[in-house]
Each structure stands twice: as structure tokens, then as C-alpha cells.
Design a protein around this motif. Sequence first.
Motif, PDB file in Angstrom:
ATOM      1  N   ILE A   1       0.944  -1.090  -0.098  1.00 30.31           N
ATOM      2  CA  ILE A   1      -0.116   0.111   0.035  1.00 30.31           C
ATOM      3  C   ILE A   1       0.763   1.173   0.128  1.00 30.31           C
ATOM      4  N   ALA A   2       0.491   2.270  -0.646  1.00 31.59           N
ATOM      5  CA  ALA A   2       1.126   3.403  -0.584  1.00 31.59           C
ATOM      6  C   ALA A   2       0.007   4.602  -0.652  1.00 31.59           C
ATOM      7  N   LEU A   3       0.299   5.665  -0.057  1.00 29.56           N
ATOM      8  CA  LEU A   3       1.458   6.193  -0.038  1.00 29.56           C
ATOM      9  C   LEU A   3       1.821   6.454   1.557  1.00 29.56           C
ATOM     10  N   ASP A   4       0.549   6.434   2.317  1.00 27.36           N
ATOM     11  CA  ASP A   4       0.753   6.642   3.688  1.00 27.36           C
ATOM     12  C   ASP A   4       1.313   8.198   4.096  1.00 27.36           C
ATOM     13  N   ASN A   5       0.552   8.728   3.337  1.00 26.76           N
ATOM     14  CA  ASN A   5       0.776  10.309   3.598  1.00 26.76           C
ATOM     15  C   ASN A   5       0.174  10.673   5.034  1.00 26.76           C
ATOM     16  N   TYR A   6       0.835  11.908   5.601  1.00 25.33           N
ATOM     17  CA  TYR A   6       0.034  12.404   6.674  1.00 25.33           C
ATOM     18  C   TYR A   6      -1.154  12.995   6.483  1.00 25.33           C
ATOM     19  N   GLN A   7      -1.410  13.732   5.383  1.00 28.28           N
ATOM     20  CA  GLN A   7      -2.509  14.199   5.090  1.00 28.28           C
ATOM     21  C   GLN A   7      -2.957  13.827   3.540  1.00 28.28           C
ATOM     22  N   PHE A   8      -4.123  13.971   3.040  1.00 28.45           N
ATOM     23  CA  PHE A   8      -4.298  13.882   1.853  1.00 28.45           C
ATOM     24  C   PHE A   8      -4.032  14.794   0.777  1.00 28.45           C
ATOM     25  N   THR A   9      -3.048  14.495  -0.297  1.00 29.28           N
ATOM     26  CA  THR A   9      -2.763  15.626  -0.966  1.00 29.28           C
ATOM     27  C   THR A   9      -2.963  14.904  -2.711  1.00 29.28           C
ATOM     28  N   ARG A  10      -3.911  15.458  -3.202  1.00 26.91           N
ATOM     29  CA  ARG A  10      -4.393  14.748  -4.709  1.00 26.91           C
ATOM     30  C   ARG A  10      -2.992  14.899  -5.495  1.00 26.91           C
ATOM     31  N   ARG A  11      -2.259  15.889  -5.714  1.00 27.46           N
ATOM     32  CA  ARG A  11      -1.068  16.006  -6.641  1.00 27.46           C
ATOM     33  C   ARG A  11      -0.266  15.058  -6.378  1.00 27.46           C
ATOM     34  N   TYR A  12       0.259  14.727  -4.970  1.00 26.21           N
ATOM     35  CA  TYR A  12       1.169  13.746  -4.763  1.00 26.21           C
ATOM     36  C   TYR A  12       0.724  12.408  -5.116  1.00 26.21           C
ATOM     37  N   MET A  13      -0.475  11.942  -4.817  1.00 19.85           N
ATOM     38  CA  MET A  13      -1.155  10.738  -5.223  1.00 19.85           C
ATOM     39  C   MET A  13      -1.083  10.507  -6.473  1.00 19.85           C
ATOM     40  N   LYS A  14      -1.603  11.673  -7.403  1.00 22.58           N
ATOM     41  CA  LYS A  14      -1.678  11.585  -8.683  1.00 22.58           C
ATOM     42  C   LYS A  14      -0.293  11.376  -9.493  1.00 22.58           C
ATOM     43  N   THR A  15       0.504  11.825  -9.217  1.00 22.76           N
ATOM     44  CA  THR A  15       1.899  11.823  -9.702  1.00 22.76           C
ATOM     45  C   THR A  15       2.594  10.519  -9.564  1.00 22.76           C
ATOM     46  N   PHE A  16       2.195  10.115  -8.073  1.00 23.71           N
ATOM     47  CA  PHE A  16       2.763   8.696  -7.884  1.00 23.71           C
ATOM     48  C   PHE A  16       2.202   7.819  -8.570  1.00 23.71           C
ATOM     49  N   LEU A  17       0.944   7.640  -8.857  1.00 20.00           N
ATOM     50  CA  LEU A  17       0.168   6.531  -9.584  1.00 20.00           C
ATOM     51  C   LEU A  17       0.543   6.533 -11.200  1.00 20.00           C
ATOM     52  N   GLN A  18       0.843   7.823 -11.610  1.00 19.31           N
ATOM     53  CA  GLN A  18       1.250   8.005 -13.080  1.00 19.31           C
ATOM     54  C   GLN A  18       2.643   7.250 -13.244  1.00 19.31           C
ATOM     55  N   ASN A  19       3.403   7.080 -12.001  1.00 22.77           N
ATOM     56  CA  ASN A  19       4.777   6.684 -12.302  1.00 22.77           C
ATOM     57  C   ASN A  19       5.241   5.577 -11.546  1.00 22.77           C
ATOM     58  N   ALA A  20       4.340   5.085 -10.728  1.00 19.52           N
ATOM     59  CA  ALA A  20       4.589   3.847  -9.784  1.00 19.52           C
ATOM     60  C   ALA A  20       4.666   2.370 -10.976  1.00 19.52           C
ATOM     61  N   ASN A  21       5.618   1.705 -10.649  1.00 23.34           N
ATOM     62  CA  ASN A  21       5.456   0.302 -11.407  1.00 23.34           C
ATOM     63  C   ASN A  21       6.277  -0.423 -10.571  1.00 23.34           C
ATOM     64  N   PRO A  22       5.326  -1.550  -9.784  1.00 22.37           N
ATOM     65  CA  PRO A  22       4.052  -1.524 -10.091  1.00 22.37           C
ATOM     66  C   PRO A  22       3.184  -0.780  -9.223  1.00 22.37           C
ATOM     67  N   LEU A  23       2.048  -0.870  -9.939  1.00 20.78           N
ATOM     68  CA  LEU A  23       1.006   0.135  -9.352  1.00 20.78           C
ATOM     69  C   LEU A  23       0.750  -0.419  -7.782  1.00 20.78           C
ATOM     70  N   PRO A  24       0.315   0.292  -6.594  1.00 14.02           N
ATOM     71  CA  PRO A  24      -0.054  -0.193  -5.573  1.00 14.02           C
ATOM     72  C   PRO A  24      -1.011  -1.113  -5.303  1.00 14.02           C
ATOM     73  N   ASP A  25      -1.253  -1.780  -4.194  1.00 11.16           N
ATOM     74  CA  ASP A  25      -2.647  -2.573  -4.136  1.00 11.16           C
ATOM     75  C   ASP A  25      -3.750  -1.710  -3.420  1.00 11.16           C
ATOM     76  N   GLY A  26      -3.320  -0.569  -3.031  1.00  7.82           N
ATOM     77  CA  GLY A  26      -4.346   0.190  -2.242  1.00  7.82           C
ATOM     78  C   GLY A  26      -3.581   1.417  -2.170  1.00  7.82           C
ATOM     79  N   VAL A  27      -4.288   2.663  -1.995  1.00  6.18           N
ATOM     80  CA  VAL A  27      -3.626   3.878  -1.450  1.00  6.18           C
ATOM     81  C   VAL A  27      -4.171   4.188   0.006  1.00  6.18           C
TER      82      VAL A  27
END
Length: 203
Positions: free
Chosen positions: A46-72
Motif C-alpha cells: 500500500i502507498a502512500l501513507d501520507n500524513y494528510q491527503f494531497t491529490r497532486r502527490y497521489m496522482k503523480t505517484f500513480l502515474q509513475n509507480a511500477n508496479p501499481l500499489p494494491d491500495g492507496v
Amino acid sequence: VFGNQTVYFEFGNESDLNGIDVNQYVLKWNQVIPQLKKQFPTARFIALDNYQFTRRYMKTFLQNANPLPDGVSWHEYTCSVNWSADFCLANIDTWSIHFAQARAAMQEAIHKELPIWVSEWNYTSDQAVISGHPINDGKYNNPTFMQAWTTKAMQSLIENRIFAAMQYFATDLPMPLVSNGQIATEGKIFQQNYQAVMVDNKT
């Protein structure tokens, strides 16, 4: 320990709060997770385990993550010990906004939705035990507030179909679910809401 059972792991803990930007995070993810997936086929990451929700952080991660996480995942709190009980209660409404934005970001980045985890949640993250006593913020020891807040928080998690959510704290002061082997105030409220959902088959 777990045999062939599925086991979930979060990659990191509040990396954003610790100054790790999304590019650094995704680089480490892409280096480490493929190796772990090969070694532990029953593991889910699971990723990103951020201390707060940040849409840009999540979107950028998902666009570049290989493999994709099994959950956010990320953490959800509603206020500080210094803020009013009314604000803490009302601010739960932002959770639904975060969940909707997360799902929109997933659709934009990978054209599908992944399970959402709220891996820490409570009314505040800065409540602390000082000299053996919690900060007297007028909330943690107010059963009326804790009843209203915990009930509304759990309803938000349920209505938004959150895959998993971990309440913070489980056994430690100042807001434990269980204390000295007994179900504590927030634990009783948690139990009531959880049992109602399961018994009524609302999920």
C-alpha cells in the motif's frame, strides 16, 4: 507467522511530512517493491501513507509507480487540541471530499480505482500525554463529544466504502479503544457503530 494468508504492508510512514517528495518516493517504490513482490507473493503493498491527503502527490505517484500499489492510504485527523469541539466535529465533512478527490485522481492517472485505506484516524494527532496525563483539551474526556465525533467519523468511513481504517490509538492514552483490559469510552462507541453495521448488513 502468517503462512499463506494475505498480508498488507504500507511503504513508508508519513514520507511527505518527513520531507520526501513524490519523485523520491516513487523512485524508492520502483526499486524496492518489485523485489518484495517476487519474494513474498502473498503480500500486498500500500502507498502512500501520507500524513494528510494531497491529490497532486497521489496522482503523480500513480502515474509513475511500477508496479501499481494494491491500495492507496493516508491519515485523517480533523483538528488540533487547541481548536473547538464544534470545529473538530464539523471538519469530518472534509473526509468525503478527500475520498472523492482521491477516486477522481485515480481515474485520471490509471483509469481505475484502488482500495482506499485510512491508516490513522482520530479527532486529533497532537493530543499527548505529559507527566502521565493527557492534554486537557475538553474533548478526549468529554463523552458527549467523543460519542458524536466517533459516530460521525465511522459513518463517513462506512458511507464512503473505505476498504480499511485503523483508529489511532488502540491501547495507549489519551484516546484508547482498550485501557487496562477494559473497553474504554471511545472503544465502546467504536464497538456500537461497528456492531450496528455488521448486524444490519449495511456493508
